[in-house]
Design an enzyme around this catalytic site. Structure first.
Site, short mmCIF file in Angstrom:
data_model
loop_
_atom_site.label_atom_id
_atom_site.label_comp_id
_atom_site.label_asym_id
_atom_site.label_seq_id
_atom_site.Cartn_x
_atom_site.Cartn_y
_atom_site.Cartn_z
N GLU A 1 -6.65 -0.34 8.07
CA GLU A 1 -6.67 0.06 9.32
C GLU A 1 -5.92 1.16 9.52
O GLU A 1 -5.21 1.39 10.65
CB GLU A 1 -6.31 -1.05 10.25
CG GLU A 1 -7.41 -2.03 10.24
CD GLU A 1 -7.56 -2.75 8.88
OE1 GLU A 1 -8.63 -2.91 8.24
OE2 GLU A 1 -6.56 -3.60 8.73
N GLU B 1 -6.73 -10.38 -1.28
CA GLU B 1 -6.44 -10.30 0.26
C GLU B 1 -6.93 -11.63 0.99
O GLU B 1 -8.11 -11.73 1.31
CB GLU B 1 -7.28 -9.17 0.96
CG GLU B 1 -6.54 -7.79 0.75
CD GLU B 1 -7.08 -6.63 1.51
OE1 GLU B 1 -8.07 -6.95 2.45
OE2 GLU B 1 -7.00 -5.59 1.20
N ASN C 1 -9.36 1.04 -3.89
CA ASN C 1 -9.26 -0.13 -2.85
C ASN C 1 -10.74 -0.52 -2.42
O ASN C 1 -11.34 0.31 -1.51
CB ASN C 1 -8.40 0.11 -2.14
CG ASN C 1 -8.21 -1.07 -0.82
OD1 ASN C 1 -7.73 -2.08 -1.26
ND2 ASN C 1 -8.41 -1.08 0.34
N GLU C 2 -11.31 -1.78 -2.68
CA GLU C 2 -12.45 -2.16 -2.32
C GLU C 2 -13.47 -1.07 -2.39
O GLU C 2 -14.11 -0.73 -1.26
CB GLU C 2 -12.15 -2.67 -0.69
CG GLU C 2 -11.41 -3.94 -0.43
CD GLU C 2 -11.27 -4.51 0.92
OE1 GLU C 2 -11.14 -3.44 1.82
OE2 GLU C 2 -10.97 -5.49 1.17
N TYR D 1 0.66 -1.35 -0.04
CA TYR D 1 0.23 0.16 0.05
C TYR D 1 0.88 1.34 -0.04
O TYR D 1 1.89 1.24 0.62
CB TYR D 1 -0.80 -0.06 1.14
CG TYR D 1 -2.21 -0.62 1.04
CD1 TYR D 1 -3.13 -0.48 0.04
CD2 TYR D 1 -2.66 -1.53 2.37
CE1 TYR D 1 -4.24 -1.14 -0.03
CE2 TYR D 1 -3.86 -2.07 2.10
CZ TYR D 1 -4.81 -1.96 1.22
OH TYR D 1 -5.89 -2.63 1.27
N TYR E 1 -1.43 -8.43 13.92
CA TYR E 1 -2.32 -9.09 12.94
C TYR E 1 -2.36 -10.71 12.97
O TYR E 1 -2.87 -11.49 12.13
CB TYR E 1 -2.07 -8.65 11.43
CG TYR E 1 -3.36 -8.57 10.53
CD1 TYR E 1 -3.99 -7.27 10.51
CD2 TYR E 1 -3.77 -9.66 9.64
CE1 TYR E 1 -5.18 -7.23 9.82
CE2 TYR E 1 -4.77 -9.33 8.82
CZ TYR E 1 -5.63 -8.38 8.94
OH TYR E 1 -6.81 -8.00 8.20
#
Length: 627
Positions: free
Chosen positions: A126, A265, A184-185, A80, A332
């Site tokens: 996030e 993802e 993105n999404e 990213y 994560y």
């Protein structure tokens, strides 16, 4: 499920059958819609990738993390680009230090990793405001992620800075970026503004060219795929271990009937909010589902492979029924921990990747053949160029100002010894280990406090060599006045040995100057087929592969000795006694583009196979798994 697997395997087999003619030196990356796969340089290609956020990892550790990902078997990473990380103040762009994106791409390229770039402008992740800069909110009525004039202008200005920097890094231009995500999404956002997506498509094509593979990523629902996809942008899907793989890829097929299967993802873990339990995803589930997707021929990116840390104020938040702030750690539950340490999940994933034939896995171990140089008794002209010091009785290391390493004490047998005759250190005067040879043939050893006698045979006048090793001085207590060498006389049968020639050995100096590899044109003894005994030098080379990362050297079935690589003394090995079984080889010591010189001094006994092993992790316990 099985029928679905067989279908996809058949598709993948068709893809593997493809071949093309490529002009020599020309690079390409494209989609083969006929055979449902990516083509890299006109050859079928499947990526296995992991997400890593350079903005969450100190620059100092970028290389470390990338190497660990490569060594797990990945051939790509997903990255990213947080807009607000680089343009915190409107019009002021920062690509230096921890924000040096091109340096990060270069490190990935050096490591052998391709890149799936996700430049936003919105990234979610996030991350604070999903990567959008807070200064956008100076326009009170701005509609983010839409064709709103103010927003589109800011996005256009940003992409006019970022994308030209990225163009040279495209694989087709000689770099390592193979695909680029647009937004993105987007299907998860309420706006569903196709004009906005069309504008982005125009910008990306203008700055990156018509041949770049552009894609979208959306969640595994019809609504998300409907609003997030756009003609001219390859539609991919994302999902985790709880989803039905066949159903998820069927949904991708409804929006992208032909082309490679892609999970952009695949969730190896999940994020944490303050006040909630730490999220954990079972490692075996992750590895099982990953294996099934790879068997289908799908391209998979694991999100995350390493999360990192939300330093400063960069954490994001969620607001569903209430505001929930993301914690500082972005661990994560990923295969690499927040600190970059491998986990059981990483090992499970690596085991899966090993079984997939389409992906070329970096070696977990490199086996190197070592060749005989000669025993130490025959190399004194090289190792002790100033020659010996003569003395009726032994002298210590300290008396000869040889404070570390090794010295060789030489004299002759005073009489015939047809029967084994005891060589004795009566006053425990061997400090610390002595390796005894007669006419270059190893006879045995003496060891301080434990082995004060060994047997010797030979003829009067034969040369007896005593190689003495300093194993390190006492560092605590009353015995720190710890002299080294032969501190007292040795007695052979009834005779006190005298008339010594004592050779201080500058082994490190000789090896640092290039020996024995610099003498490789000389004729060394023929390779042995039996184990050797006594102090013997060996040499070998570790061929370069363009990388230089930490590794660990294991000497299976070797007994005790010392190792040098590229002139640096790695220290002692002693697997026969343990517990340590490997020697740490720092990455910066290795050469990327030249052979790495290995020199081994085996003191007691080398195996017949004469091989050493470079491994990707240490074995510091004698009970560790044998290789």
């Amino acid at each position: 499920m099985a029928a679905g697997v067989f279908l996809f395997v058949a598709v993948n087999a068709a893809c593997l059958a493809v071949s093309g003619n490529l002009v020599s030196g020309e690079r390409s990356f494209s989609i083969d819609y006929k055979n449902n796969c990516f083509l890299k340089d006109e050859k079928p290609f499947q990526y296995i990738s992991g997400s890593i956020h350079y903005s969450r990892i100190p620059r100092y550790y970028w290389k470390d993390r990338l190497v660990k990902m490569y060594m797990t078997g990945l051939n790509a990473i997903q990255v990213y680009v947080p807009w607000n990380f680089h343009e915190a103040v409107q019009g002021v762009h920062n690509f230096t230090g921890d924000r040096d994106l091109e340096h990060f791409l270069d490190l990935a390229n050096q490591t052998g990793l391709l890149v799936i770039l996700r430049p936003g402008p919105y990234i979610c992740a996030e991350w604070e405001m999903g990567g959008l800069p807070a200064w956008l909110l100076q326009k009170p009525n701005i509609i983010l992620r839409s064709a709103d004039t103010d927003y589109v202008q800011a996005v256009s200005n940003w992409l006019a800075v970022l994308l030209p920097k990225m163009k040279p890094w495209l694989y087709i231009n000689g770099g390592n970026i193979i695909t680029v995500q647009v937004e993105n999404e987007y299907g998860s956002y309420y706006a569903c503004d196709y004009n906005y997506m069309r504008h982005l498509r125009t910008l990306f094509r203008f700055f990156l060219g018509e041949d770049t593979v552009l894609f979208t990523t959306d969640g595994n629902t019809d609504r998300e795929m409907t609003c997030g996809t756009l003609e001219g942008l390859y539609a991919t899907v994302d999902f985790g271990t709880a989803n039905n793989i066949t159903e998820a890829f069927k949904r991708q097929r409804r929006f992208e009937p032909r082309g490679p299967l892609v999970n952009s993802e695949f969730y190896t873990g999940w994020l944490d909010h303050w006040g909630d339990p730490h999220a954990v995803v079972d490692a075996q589930k992750v590895s099982r589902v990953l294996g099934e997707m790879l068997t289908m021929g799908a391209n998979v990116n694991m999100y995350m492979f390493e999360g990192g840390t939300n330093f400063g104020y960069w954490n994001g938040a969620d607001h569903d029924t209430r505001f929930r702030s993301v914690v500082t750690s972005y661990d994560y539950d990923a295969p690499l921990s927040e600190a970059g340490d491998p986990t059981e999940k990483l090992l499970a994933i690596r085991d899966v990747i090993k079984q997939v034939p389409l992906i070329e896995l970096p070696p977990t171990k490199v086996d190197v053949l070592i060749t005989l140089v000669g025993n130490i008794s025959g190399l004194l002209n090289t190792l002790s160029p100033l020659g010996p010091v003569k003395s009726q009785y032994p002298l210590t290391f300290e008396e000869l100002k040889q404070y570390y390493g090794y010295m060789l004490y030489r004299t002759t047998l005073p009489r015939d010894l047809s029967e084994p005759t005891p060589l004795i250190s009566p006053l425990n005067g061997v400090h610390d280990r002595a390796y005894v040879s007669v006419n270059g043939v190893y006879q045995g050893l003496l060891e301080r406090d434990t082995t004060l006698v060994t047997n010797v045979t030979g003829q009067q006048g034969d040369i007896i060599d005593i190689l003495v090793e300093n194993m390190g001085r006492v560092n605590f207590g009353s015995k720190i006045n710890d002299y080294k060498g032969l501190l007292s006389n040795l007695i052979l049968g009834k005779d006190v040995l005298t008339d010594w020639k004592i050779y201080p050995l500058d082994i490190d100096g000789a090896i640092a100057a290039g020996w024995p590899h610099s003498d490789s044109q000389k004729s060394f003894p023929a390779p042995q087929k039996e184990p050797s005994f006594g102090p013997v030098f060996y040499m070998g080379t570790l061929e370069p592969n363009g990388l230089a990362w930490d590794t660990f050297l294991k000497l299976n079935e070797w007994t005790k000795g010392q190792v040098w690589i590229n002139g640096m003394n790695l220290g002692r090995y002693w697997p026969a006694r343990g517990p340590q079984q490997t020697l740490y080889v720092p990455g910066p010591l290795l050469r990327k583009n030249q052979p790495n010189r290995i020199t081994v001094l085996e003191l007691e006994g080398a195996p017949a196979h004469l091989r050493v092993l470079f491994m990707d992790r240490p074995q510091l316990n004698a009970t560790a798994e044998k290789s």
